[in-house]
Design a protein around this motif. Sequence first.
Motif, PDB file in Angstrom:
ATOM      1  N   ASN A 128     -12.533 -12.474  -9.882  1.00  0.00           N
ATOM      2  CA  ASN A 128     -13.645 -12.475  -9.572  1.00  0.00           C
ATOM      3  C   ASN A 128     -13.472 -12.026  -8.001  1.00  0.00           C
ATOM      4  O   ASN A 128     -13.067 -12.623  -7.140  1.00  0.00           O
ATOM      5  N   LYS A 129     -14.201 -10.894  -7.594  1.00  0.00           N
ATOM      6  CA  LYS A 129     -13.945 -10.238  -6.151  1.00  0.00           C
ATOM      7  C   LYS A 129     -14.961 -10.795  -5.270  1.00  0.00           C
ATOM      8  O   LYS A 129     -14.716 -10.795  -4.189  1.00  0.00           O
ATOM      9  N   THR A 130     -15.828 -11.574  -5.820  1.00  0.00           N
ATOM     10  CA  THR A 130     -16.697 -12.427  -4.793  1.00  0.00           C
ATOM     11  C   THR A 130     -15.867 -13.802  -4.374  1.00  0.00           C
ATOM     12  O   THR A 130     -16.076 -13.836  -3.094  1.00  0.00           O
ATOM     13  N   LYS A 135      -9.167  -6.226   0.204  1.00  0.00           N
ATOM     14  CA  LYS A 135      -9.263  -6.044   1.660  1.00  0.00           C
ATOM     15  C   LYS A 135     -10.055  -4.966   2.202  1.00  0.00           C
ATOM     16  O   LYS A 135     -10.577  -4.108   1.228  1.00  0.00           O
ATOM     17  N   GLU A 136     -10.154  -4.663   3.526  1.00  0.00           N
ATOM     18  CA  GLU A 136     -10.774  -3.571   3.969  1.00  0.00           C
ATOM     19  C   GLU A 136     -10.485  -2.182   3.622  1.00  0.00           C
ATOM     20  O   GLU A 136     -11.311  -1.239   3.402  1.00  0.00           O
ATOM     21  N   ASP A 137      -9.420  -2.167   3.414  1.00  0.00           N
ATOM     22  CA  ASP A 137      -8.625  -0.805   2.802  1.00  0.00           C
ATOM     23  C   ASP A 137      -8.730  -0.448   1.338  1.00  0.00           C
ATOM     24  O   ASP A 137      -8.239   0.253   0.835  1.00  0.00           O
ATOM     25  N   GLU A 277     -20.341 -21.124 -12.763  1.00  0.00           N
ATOM     26  CA  GLU A 277     -21.036 -19.572 -12.393  1.00  0.00           C
ATOM     27  C   GLU A 277     -19.882 -18.892 -11.875  1.00  0.00           C
ATOM     28  O   GLU A 277     -20.206 -17.494 -11.959  1.00  0.00           O
ATOM     29  N   GLU A 278     -18.920 -19.134 -11.294  1.00  0.00           N
ATOM     30  CA  GLU A 278     -17.805 -18.454 -10.705  1.00  0.00           C
ATOM     31  C   GLU A 278     -16.851 -17.685 -11.804  1.00  0.00           C
ATOM     32  O   GLU A 278     -16.174 -16.830 -11.443  1.00  0.00           O
TER      33      GLU A 278
END
Length: 297
Positions: A128-130, A135-137, A277-278
Amino acid sequence: MDLQVKKPKEKREKTLEERERKVFSACLGLLQEDEDEESFLSTPDTLNGVPNALNSNSEDLEGVTELDVNQVNKKRDKDSLNGKVLPTMESTASFSFAGQKVLLKQDTHSCGGHLWRSATVLMTYLENKTVFPDKEDGISFWNGKKVIELGAGTGLLGIALAKIGAQVILTDQESLVPLMRENARLNGIQDQELLIEELWWGRGDCDKYTKDKPIDFIIASDCVYLEPTFAALTDTMHQLSNSETRIFMSFQKRRKADNRFWKIAQKKFKLIRIPFEEYSDTNKERVMINELKKIDK
């Protein structure tokens, strides 16, 4: 006339492995009451050795059966009701995780060698990427994280995380080490890239896993079922962790006695229930996930 009195036979104390098999057999014979239990039990569980619920989207290529983890989680039959989601599958299964293909073989002759729903549900949560954003890159959240899996069984979770850059240690009983190594090789992971070892809870040397670098995450699926191991499992997690370590445990409650584990754990850890829900849109999986954080004293 002399009467001979038979001496009672001395009872041999069962080994931990024997008690484990007995408890697991009892657990698998129990069905929890549920309003739609009949619909679970009315669904044929397999067709030609592959779960019916998966046939429409499965593809058999050179002995590899591609499976959708979400469909595996929602499979509805007697075996999966008790947590064993692919009870008869002998072929190599393939799951998608964070854009990677994860190959898996089972050992259907042992409890730990089966794939259990608690593992596939926790796999969904860890993806789950939420909750675990890249990371920013664009590099995975898990890249470089040090993770140890307890009671790893097939090694599914640790291998999946290793494929996206985590530094993983897989542990379980000695009898399951060959299966974990075979699954690591199936996924092209070399011995030096993934540490696979026997670790007996409460008896193992945990310091060697933390002396060079603290453990970021401890993961465990379906490890709460055998009462004699509850204190040992808690002690092992306590030895492996510090106040910053995040521990995720997925479990399927089968008996009231399982609650005793959480009472023991609460003496050393703060428990946080992960919202359904996750990791689920229906909660038909009958699996819960808790996060544990070590209590500073």
